[in-house]
Design a protein around this motif. Structure first.
Motif, mmCIF file in Angstrom:
data_model
loop_
_atom_site.group_PDB
_atom_site.id
_atom_site.type_symbol
_atom_site.label_atom_id
_atom_site.label_comp_id
_atom_site.label_asym_id
_atom_site.label_seq_id
_atom_site.Cartn_x
_atom_site.Cartn_y
_atom_site.Cartn_z
ATOM 1 N N LYS A 89 1.230 -1.564 0.452
ATOM 2 C CA LYS A 89 -0.156 0.126 -0.419
ATOM 3 C C LYS A 89 1.234 1.296 -0.056
ATOM 4 N N ALA A 90 2.227 1.706 0.565
ATOM 5 C CA ALA A 90 2.875 2.337 0.823
ATOM 6 C C ALA A 90 3.516 2.505 -0.682
ATOM 7 N N LEU A 145 0.372 4.022 -3.019
ATOM 8 C CA LEU A 145 0.759 5.185 -2.395
ATOM 9 C C LEU A 145 1.683 5.870 -3.786
ATOM 10 N N ARG A 150 0.996 6.706 -7.295
ATOM 11 C CA ARG A 150 0.193 7.123 -7.560
ATOM 12 C C ARG A 150 0.115 8.709 -7.331
ATOM 13 N N THR A 151 1.345 8.918 -6.633
ATOM 14 C CA THR A 151 1.896 10.732 -6.499
ATOM 15 C C THR A 151 3.556 11.081 -6.972
ATOM 16 N N SER A 182 1.420 -2.554 -9.889
ATOM 17 C CA SER A 182 1.394 -2.413 -8.050
ATOM 18 C C SER A 182 0.970 -4.483 -7.755
ATOM 19 N N SER A 236 -2.597 -5.680 -2.742
ATOM 20 C CA SER A 236 -2.675 -5.206 -1.470
ATOM 21 C C SER A 236 -3.422 -5.420 -0.104
ATOM 22 N N THR A 279 10.364 7.318 -0.870
ATOM 23 C CA THR A 279 8.585 8.275 0.082
ATOM 24 C C THR A 279 7.923 6.671 0.463
ATOM 25 N N ARG A 337 6.820 5.285 4.027
ATOM 26 C CA ARG A 337 5.483 5.264 4.208
ATOM 27 C C ARG A 337 5.114 4.634 4.576
ATOM 28 N N ASP A 374 2.919 3.331 8.066
ATOM 29 C CA ASP A 374 1.553 3.783 8.301
ATOM 30 C C ASP A 374 0.649 2.537 7.777
#
Length: 273
Positions: free
Chosen positions: A126-127, A130, A133-134, A204, A207, A229, A233, A236
């Motif tokens: 999931k990190a 993210l 996506r960003t 990906s 998940s 990044t 992350r 989290d």
């Protein structure tokens, strides 16, 4: 040894004290159990019993033809079934690359089977998602996924006597040659490994959920795949004791380039449970 599980036959390489706490070693692509050859003796010296599994696609007796058979739920179920066959109720898990992703899945979906997790190079999915996506940098670093998913991937990777594969292994020098030879001599192994990529969607690796087992994530700043990044992350998604270990000057091939530092991090995690 050969372990029969789920209608397949897996090659498993054991070592260390017979009464030591069990450690399941999960390799990545394009490697096999031998990527832990420098790490395992250090774990044995610490009193640990290791089981290095050649995962589906690599073990000759575990190569389903269907791409869908390589969805991450399948190698995760393989790991559980191999532990069952070994009579191991729960194990410390150390996984690198795809093996790290299987480790994340195991810890999320079968937490009772995982005493601790040391995930190497690849962060919590999931990190990673993210970051994809960003961060354009993360998307650029994983552009190779589309190449590996292509039906031409085998031909590209084996062209010119495996020049691309050799280039991938440049940071570990001659140690990479054995993996190139294995795939050149056994093309089914290469296809099996590439099918892990083909079974993913959108680049990906799936998940899995929140991790509730003690976890160490090992990231290296010269890794050409994972951005900072995604590494940061990952915290989290772990709600148990967690540590990020950042290695400087080390490439993606941590178990062979930094075996001593990785052993120290893994043993620290295992002893902390």
């Amino acid at each position: 040894m050969e372990i029969k599980a789920r209608g397949l036959t897996f090659d498993v390489y054991e070592g260390g004290p017979a009464d030591g706490d069990p450690v399941l070693l999960l390799h990545g692509f394009p490697q096999d159990h031998r990527e832990f050859d420098l790490l395992a003796p250090k774990l044995h010296a610490a009193g640990l019993r290791t089981y290095a599994l050649d995962q589906r696609g690599t073990s000759p007796g575990a190569r389903p033809a269907e791409v869908g058979a390589y969805h991450l739920s399948e190698p995760t179920a393989d790991a559980v079934a191999v532990l069952d066959a070994l009579g191991v109720e729960s194990a410390h898990v150390i996984g690198h690359d795809w093996g790290a992703i299987v480790g994340w899945w195991l810890a999320s979906t079968h937490p009772g089977r995982v005493r601790s997790l040391t995930a190497v190079s690849v962060p919590h999915p999931k990190a990673l998602g993210l970051a994809l996506r960003t961060r354009a940098a993360q998307r650029a670093r994983m552009a190779y996924f589309k190449v590996f998913q292509s039906p031409r991937a085998e031909r590209l990777l084996l062209a010119r006597d495996g020049a691309v594969l050799r280039g991938m292994f440049k940071p570990i020098g001659a140690r990479g040659e054995k993996y190139v030879e294995a795939m050149r001599d056994d093309p089914g192994r290469l296809t099996g490994g590439l099918n892990w990529y083909r079974a993913t969607t959108g680049g990906s690796p799936g998940s899995p959920g929140v991790i509730n087992v003690p976890t160490t994530y090992v990231w290296s700043d010269k890794d050409g795949v994972v951005t900072l990044t995604a590494a940061l992350r990952t915290a989290d998604w772990v709600e148990a004791d967690y540590q990020l270990v950042a290695m400087r000057g080390i490439s993606h091939w941590v178990p062979e380039q930094a075996a001593t530092a990785l052993a120290e991090a893994a043993i620290r995690r295992i002893r902390g449970v």
